[in-house]
Design a protein around this motif. Sequence first.
Motif, PDB file in Angstrom:
ATOM      1  N   ALA A  54     -31.930 -21.437 -28.864  1.00 32.52           N
ATOM      2  CA  ALA A  54     -32.770 -22.614 -28.539  1.00 32.52           C
ATOM      3  C   ALA A  54     -34.128 -22.517 -29.218  1.00 32.52           C
ATOM      4  O   ALA A  54     -34.763 -23.533 -29.508  1.00 32.52           O
ATOM      5  N   LYS A  55     -34.580 -21.269 -29.502  1.00 35.50           N
ATOM      6  CA  LYS A  55     -35.896 -21.071 -30.114  1.00 35.50           C
ATOM      7  C   LYS A  55     -35.820 -21.004 -31.637  1.00 35.50           C
ATOM      8  O   LYS A  55     -36.826 -21.096 -32.314  1.00 35.50           O
ATOM      9  N   ASP A  56     -34.607 -20.885 -32.151  1.00 36.45           N
ATOM     10  CA  ASP A  56     -34.417 -20.715 -33.603  1.00 36.45           C
ATOM     11  C   ASP A  56     -34.467 -22.075 -34.299  1.00 36.45           C
ATOM     12  O   ASP A  56     -33.601 -22.928 -34.090  1.00 36.45           O
ATOM     13  N   LYS A  57     -35.508 -22.301 -35.084  1.00 36.26           N
ATOM     14  CA  LYS A  57     -35.695 -23.617 -35.720  1.00 36.26           C
ATOM     15  C   LYS A  57     -34.558 -23.942 -36.690  1.00 36.26           C
ATOM     16  O   LYS A  57     -34.335 -25.095 -37.032  1.00 36.26           O
ATOM     17  N   GLY A  61     -36.739 -29.997 -20.976  1.00 29.84           N
ATOM     18  CA  GLY A  61     -37.729 -30.749 -21.734  1.00 29.84           C
ATOM     19  C   GLY A  61     -37.724 -32.210 -21.354  1.00 29.84           C
ATOM     20  O   GLY A  61     -36.756 -32.722 -20.794  1.00 29.84           O
ATOM     21  N   HIS A  62     -38.846 -32.871 -21.661  1.00 23.93           N
ATOM     22  CA  HIS A  62     -38.950 -34.302 -21.325  1.00 23.93           C
ATOM     23  C   HIS A  62     -40.104 -34.902 -22.113  1.00 23.93           C
ATOM     24  O   HIS A  62     -41.111 -34.257 -22.370  1.00 23.93           O
ATOM     25  N   ARG A  63     -39.930 -36.164 -22.485  1.00 19.22           N
ATOM     26  CA  ARG A  63     -40.983 -36.836 -23.260  1.00 19.22           C
ATOM     27  C   ARG A  63     -42.267 -36.971 -22.436  1.00 19.22           C
ATOM     28  O   ARG A  63     -43.346 -36.994 -22.970  1.00 19.22           O
ATOM     29  N   VAL A  64     -42.120 -37.066 -21.110  1.00 22.64           N
ATOM     30  CA  VAL A  64     -43.311 -37.320 -20.276  1.00 22.64           C
ATOM     31  C   VAL A  64     -43.642 -36.114 -19.395  1.00 22.64           C
ATOM     32  O   VAL A  64     -44.770 -35.648 -19.347  1.00 22.64           O
ATOM     33  N   TYR A  65     -42.618 -35.567 -18.717  1.00 22.42           N
ATOM     34  CA  TYR A  65     -42.916 -34.452 -17.805  1.00 22.42           C
ATOM     35  C   TYR A  65     -43.297 -33.206 -18.592  1.00 22.42           C
ATOM     36  O   TYR A  65     -42.530 -32.728 -19.427  1.00 22.42           O
ATOM     37  N   ILE A  86     -35.171 -17.480 -16.463  1.00 26.31           N
ATOM     38  CA  ILE A  86     -35.525 -16.792 -17.713  1.00 26.31           C
ATOM     39  C   ILE A  86     -36.385 -17.692 -18.596  1.00 26.31           C
ATOM     40  O   ILE A  86     -37.433 -17.298 -19.108  1.00 26.31           O
ATOM     41  N   ALA A  87     -35.968 -18.970 -18.714  1.00 28.63           N
ATOM     42  CA  ALA A  87     -36.694 -19.902 -19.607  1.00 28.63           C
ATOM     43  C   ALA A  87     -38.116 -20.112 -19.107  1.00 28.63           C
ATOM     44  O   ALA A  87     -39.068 -20.180 -19.884  1.00 28.63           O
ATOM     45  N   TYR A 100     -42.012 -19.214 -25.215  1.00 28.35           N
ATOM     46  CA  TYR A 100     -41.673 -20.386 -26.042  1.00 28.35           C
ATOM     47  C   TYR A 100     -41.626 -21.635 -25.170  1.00 28.35           C
ATOM     48  O   TYR A 100     -42.203 -22.675 -25.492  1.00 28.35           O
ATOM     49  N   PHE A 101     -40.951 -21.526 -24.029  1.00 30.81           N
ATOM     50  CA  PHE A 101     -40.779 -22.706 -23.168  1.00 30.81           C
ATOM     51  C   PHE A 101     -42.049 -22.997 -22.397  1.00 30.81           C
ATOM     52  O   PHE A 101     -42.427 -24.154 -22.211  1.00 30.81           O
ATOM     53  N   VAL A 102     -42.761 -21.907 -22.009  1.00 35.33           N
ATOM     54  CA  VAL A 102     -43.997 -22.113 -21.246  1.00 35.33           C
ATOM     55  C   VAL A 102     -45.025 -22.818 -22.128  1.00 35.33           C
ATOM     56  O   VAL A 102     -45.642 -23.803 -21.738  1.00 35.33           O
ATOM     57  N   GLU A 103     -45.188 -22.322 -23.359  1.00 34.25           N
ATOM     58  CA  GLU A 103     -46.153 -22.927 -24.300  1.00 34.25           C
ATOM     59  C   GLU A 103     -45.853 -24.413 -24.524  1.00 34.25           C
ATOM     60  O   GLU A 103     -46.752 -25.234 -24.602  1.00 34.25           O
TER      61      GLU A 103
END
Length: 393
Positions: free
Chosen positions: A256-259, A269-273, A311-312, A317-320
């Motif tokens: 998920a972190k690998d571009k 993830g969310h466009r607003v939240y 874990i996420a 990565y997810f926190v940032e």
Amino acid sequence: QGDVFTYDPGFTSTASCESTITFIDGDKGELWYRGYPIEQLADNSNYLEVCYLLLYGELPNESQLKDFVARVTNHTMVHEQMHNFFRGFRRDAHPMATMVGVVGAMSAFYHDSTDIGDPWQREVASIRLIAKLPTIAAMAYKYSIGQPFVYPNNELDYASNFLNMCFSVPAAKYTVDPALAKAMDRIFTLHADHEQNASTSTVRLAGSSGANPFACIAAGIACLWGPAHGGANQAALEMLQEIGTVDQIPEYIRRAKDKDDPFRLMGFGHRVYKNFDPRAKVMKESADEVLDLLGIENNETLKVAKELEKIALEDEYFVERKLYPNVDFYSGIILSAMGFPTSMFTPIFALSRTVGWISQWKEMLSDPQNKIGRPRQLYVGADKRDYVPVANR
Ligand code: SDX
């Protein structure tokens, strides 16, 4: 750019419209329908009462609610000719493909409620859509599994009727478990509206041309189907099932972190939240309740979901990027436990969201200033130039 509105919290936003229906505070993780927090509605209300609230702006009193429920109940059946319409589809068609086609064709069956200039016809179309979407979604499911259509039973409440149309068969007795119906009803409520998301903006845009309500809702269903939007609930459960066991989670987090890897954590993830999606919290509690109710212990998929979330949420990565579980992360676990195949998850999202689409469509029609109409663009293409005959190219 849309008009720029400056809002009380001191932030400026490029908004496509003004609305009084749903409020989201993405930073605080708040969602209100007509000012009522979603958590309170999920705990204390029910879907048809929420439909009334979204449509008319206030919670109904007892007689208003009774009258509204009666009006919806009287429209649950579809025109008998629609049964033949269904039979034109391949059995293995995705139920969302069938729903887009059938709902779009409703204007061919209910042409006495397509004149958007007539408030009464707008009202009848609204009630028909709320009443018939569960019937159409259930028919799409039955058709896809080769079972006979089950007619609505108006003795049952809205959610029980839907479960009965999906899971009962003429050859055997089927009784809807009231606790499951309550969980189903809560899922409808959690998905009822969500401000100017992609599918709602699609409905508003289609409606701004004067298209009939059935065509507008069909456009919303088509947009919702995308995996980045309503299709994420199907993709999220399929992802959790693909991960399979907790020990496989680190590999999927890495991907998920690998571009260079197109894989994303579906349901995240969310466009607003940029905080927890409040619907995901309610859904997570509901998942535990439904699995307990069904006597499903040690559900590996739920275990993977909870561990993946844990874990996420500790991973930088997810926190940032402020990536949290959204409404789609847990809903599939509940629906799967209820007996729905993943192909029915987005149709259930669509039938739930129909009241939100209609409420937003009616609001757009009621205020000409509110029409998205025709968004402009910033042209960055070729400068003006003359045609070159093919022999000279
Ligand atoms: C719904 O709008 C609504 O209200 C929709 C909805 C409704 O009720 O109508 O709430 C329903 O659609 C919920 C969302 C369901 N979709 C998914 O769960 C699909 C997975 N999520 C992603 O596709 C994504 O999070 C979006 C599309 C939902 C939101 O994208 P954003 O907020 O615009 O984020 P982005 O695409 O700009 O990404 C920001 C960063 C990027 O990394 P960097 O370029 O900064 O390095 O976060 C990363 C993205 O790569 N990222 C993810 C991710 N989501 C964003 N990385 C891994 N997994 C993810 N899920």
